[in-house]
Design a protein around this motif. Structure first.
Motif, PDB file in Angstrom:
ATOM      1  N   THR A 105      35.150  -5.822  41.507  1.00 26.23           N
ATOM      2  CA  THR A 105      35.229  -6.132  39.634  1.00 26.23           C
ATOM      3  C   THR A 105      37.049  -6.114  39.766  1.00 26.23           C
ATOM      4  O   THR A 105      37.681  -6.516  38.607  1.00 26.23           O
ATOM      5  N   LEU A 106      37.164  -5.780  41.037  1.00 25.72           N
ATOM      6  CA  LEU A 106      39.551  -4.990  41.063  1.00 25.72           C
ATOM      7  C   LEU A 106      40.000  -4.852  41.631  1.00 25.72           C
ATOM      8  O   LEU A 106      39.107  -5.413  42.920  1.00 25.72           O
ATOM      9  N   GLY A 116      40.857   5.613  44.611  1.00 27.72           N
ATOM     10  CA  GLY A 116      39.907   5.408  43.815  1.00 27.72           C
ATOM     11  C   GLY A 116      40.051   4.914  42.633  1.00 27.72           C
ATOM     12  O   GLY A 116      38.634   4.819  41.429  1.00 27.72           O
ATOM     13  N   ALA A 117      40.846   3.516  42.317  1.00 30.03           N
ATOM     14  CA  ALA A 117      40.926   2.609  40.640  1.00 30.03           C
ATOM     15  C   ALA A 117      41.449   1.791  41.506  1.00 30.03           C
ATOM     16  O   ALA A 117      41.338   1.418  42.058  1.00 30.03           O
ATOM     17  N   GLY A 118      41.683   0.694  40.179  1.00 32.89           N
ATOM     18  CA  GLY A 118      41.802  -0.745  40.645  1.00 32.89           C
ATOM     19  C   GLY A 118      42.240  -0.965  39.726  1.00 32.89           C
ATOM     20  O   GLY A 118      42.435  -0.587  37.979  1.00 32.89           O
ATOM     21  N   ILE A 119      41.993  -2.920  39.481  1.00 34.04           N
ATOM     22  CA  ILE A 119      42.860  -3.696  38.377  1.00 34.04           C
ATOM     23  C   ILE A 119      42.486  -4.630  38.239  1.00 34.04           C
ATOM     24  O   ILE A 119      41.400  -5.385  39.250  1.00 34.04           O
ATOM     25  N   ALA A 151      45.604  -6.171  31.796  1.00 30.08           N
ATOM     26  CA  ALA A 151      45.665  -6.433  33.048  1.00 30.08           C
ATOM     27  C   ALA A 151      45.230  -4.376  32.448  1.00 30.08           C
ATOM     28  O   ALA A 151      45.683  -3.680  31.590  1.00 30.08           O
ATOM     29  N   ILE A 152      44.019  -4.484  33.180  1.00 27.44           N
ATOM     30  CA  ILE A 152      43.437  -2.795  33.282  1.00 27.44           C
ATOM     31  C   ILE A 152      43.609  -2.490  34.104  1.00 27.44           C
ATOM     32  O   ILE A 152      42.663  -2.471  35.402  1.00 27.44           O
ATOM     33  N   LEU A 153      43.829  -1.221  34.840  1.00 29.98           N
ATOM     34  CA  LEU A 153      43.538   0.163  35.759  1.00 29.98           C
ATOM     35  C   LEU A 153      42.604   1.061  34.990  1.00 29.98           C
ATOM     36  O   LEU A 153      42.633   1.771  34.009  1.00 29.98           O
ATOM     37  N   LYS A 154      41.743   1.279  35.771  1.00 29.85           N
ATOM     38  CA  LYS A 154      39.845   1.889  35.779  1.00 29.85           C
ATOM     39  C   LYS A 154      39.506   2.829  36.874  1.00 29.85           C
ATOM     40  O   LYS A 154      40.229   1.510  38.166  1.00 29.85           O
ATOM     41  N   GLU A 164      29.841   9.372  41.283  1.00 27.23           N
ATOM     42  CA  GLU A 164      31.564   9.080  40.073  1.00 27.23           C
ATOM     43  C   GLU A 164      32.156   9.133  41.193  1.00 27.23           C
ATOM     44  O   GLU A 164      33.119  10.041  42.237  1.00 27.23           O
ATOM     45  N   PRO A 165      33.406   8.013  40.986  1.00 30.56           N
ATOM     46  CA  PRO A 165      34.039   8.235  41.903  1.00 30.56           C
ATOM     47  C   PRO A 165      35.495   9.134  41.508  1.00 30.56           C
ATOM     48  O   PRO A 165      35.086   9.758  40.242  1.00 30.56           O
ATOM     49  N   VAL A 166      36.269   9.570  43.332  1.00 33.54           N
ATOM     50  CA  VAL A 166      37.329  10.307  43.044  1.00 33.54           C
ATOM     51  C   VAL A 166      38.646   9.805  42.779  1.00 33.54           C
ATOM     52  O   VAL A 166      38.592   8.688  43.814  1.00 33.54           O
ATOM     53  N   VAL A 167      39.040   9.666  41.825  1.00 33.52           N
ATOM     54  CA  VAL A 167      40.769   8.919  41.830  1.00 33.52           C
ATOM     55  C   VAL A 167      41.634   9.808  41.798  1.00 33.52           C
ATOM     56  O   VAL A 167      41.795  11.083  41.834  1.00 33.52           O
ATOM     57  N   THR A 168      42.410   9.498  43.376  1.00 34.10           N
ATOM     58  CA  THR A 168      43.276  10.483  43.235  1.00 34.10           C
ATOM     59  C   THR A 168      44.631  10.828  42.746  1.00 34.10           C
ATOM     60  O   THR A 168      45.211   8.904  42.752  1.00 34.10           O
ATOM     61  N   ALA A 169      45.411  10.740  42.722  1.00 36.24           N
ATOM     62  CA  ALA A 169      47.110  10.653  41.770  1.00 36.24           C
ATOM     63  C   ALA A 169      47.688  10.406  43.446  1.00 36.24           C
ATOM     64  O   ALA A 169      47.986  10.407  44.197  1.00 36.24           O
ATOM     65  N   GLY A 170      48.573   9.463  42.651  1.00 36.72           N
ATOM     66  CA  GLY A 170      49.704   9.182  43.579  1.00 36.72           C
ATOM     67  C   GLY A 170      50.096   7.665  43.133  1.00 36.72           C
ATOM     68  O   GLY A 170      49.613   7.429  42.233  1.00 36.72           O
ATOM     69  N   ASP A 171      51.250   6.823  43.440  1.00 37.55           N
ATOM     70  CA  ASP A 171      51.961   5.913  43.564  1.00 37.55           C
ATOM     71  C   ASP A 171      50.697   4.498  43.829  1.00 37.55           C
ATOM     72  O   ASP A 171      49.834   4.846  44.757  1.00 37.55           O
ATOM     73  N   PHE A 172      51.461   3.320  42.880  1.00 40.95           N
ATOM     74  CA  PHE A 172      50.157   2.531  43.431  1.00 40.95           C
ATOM     75  C   PHE A 172      50.864   1.123  43.388  1.00 40.95           C
ATOM     76  O   PHE A 172      51.367   1.163  42.701  1.00 40.95           O
ATOM     77  N   LYS A 173      50.791  -0.113  44.108  1.00 43.29           N
ATOM     78  CA  LYS A 173      51.211  -1.742  43.747  1.00 43.29           C
ATOM     79  C   LYS A 173      49.696  -1.822  44.631  1.00 43.29           C
ATOM     80  O   LYS A 173      49.370  -1.825  44.499  1.00 43.29           O
ATOM     81  N   SER A 174      50.029  -3.270  43.210  1.00 46.14           N
ATOM     82  CA  SER A 174      48.611  -4.077  43.892  1.00 46.14           C
ATOM     83  C   SER A 174      49.488  -6.038  43.275  1.00 46.14           C
ATOM     84  O   SER A 174      50.229  -5.601  42.092  1.00 46.14           O
TER      85      SER A 174
END
Length: 183
Positions: A105-106, A116-119, A151-154, A164-174
């Motif tokens: 869905t992301l 660990g996340a998406g849009i 737009a939802i970042l989750k 549970e998902p592990v969200v890792t810090a850092g920059d991102f582009k999509s």
């Protein structure tokens, strides 16, 4: 007195000489105007501000996503020169350049070190967008029409094992592409 006349003549000659030198100096700047565009057979044209539509979430704490929270940004796709005699409504199909492999869905992050996340997106009726499917129709108006979306970042959904998902810090582009169909 004769000396005064000579001094005045010298001063007048100097003043006239400097004015003629100033008159000869020209200050110009040249440039070029480049124009481009595309003529299309459709009910509306895409406004320059809508390709690309830029969204910057800035800084979002990992803890927000890790605890089930979301960061949201509302935006619009702007259409210009709409003609409702050609079409009355528009639907949008959104397709990410890459789908998140854990949560379809992301949209996936296509670059950067975050993970660990998406849009995900919601359409103008606040319905979750299914990638590649047409959204809720938006009524067109003559002239400028707006197609809103969110737009939802989750975080990714739990894996099949329930972890549970592990969200890792850092920059991102999509990147998410869109196609507008007129009805």
């Amino acid at each position: 007195m004769k000396l005064n006349k000579v001094a005045m003549a010298v001063a007048l000659t100097a003043a006239l000489g400097s004015m003629s030198a100033l008159a000869a100096v020209t200050d110009t700047t040249s440039g070029v105007i480049e124009l481009q565009g595309e003529l299309v057979n459709s009910a509306c044209g895409l406004a320059p501000s809508s390709s690309p539509v830029s969204i910057d979430f800035k800084q979002v704490p990992v803890s927000l996503l890790q605890s089930g929270g979301q960061a949201t940004e509302s935006k619009n796709i702007e259409l210009q020169y709409c003609d409702t005699t050609v079409a009355k409504s528009a639907v949008v199909s959104y397709t990410p350049t890459s789908v998140n492999p854990v949560d379809a869905t992301l949209a996936a992050f296509t670059s950067g070190s975050a993970s660990g996340a998406g849009i995900m997106l919601k359409d103008s009726a606040s319905k979750a967008v299914t990638w590649g499917d047409a959204t809720t129709p938006v009524a067109l108006v003559n002239g400028k029409s707006i197609i809103p979306f969110v737009a939802i970042l989750k975080a990714e959904a739990k894996s099949e094992g329930g972890a549970e998902p592990v969200v890792t810090a850092g920059d991102f582009k999509s990147t998410i592409n869109f196609t507008i169909a007129y009805q």
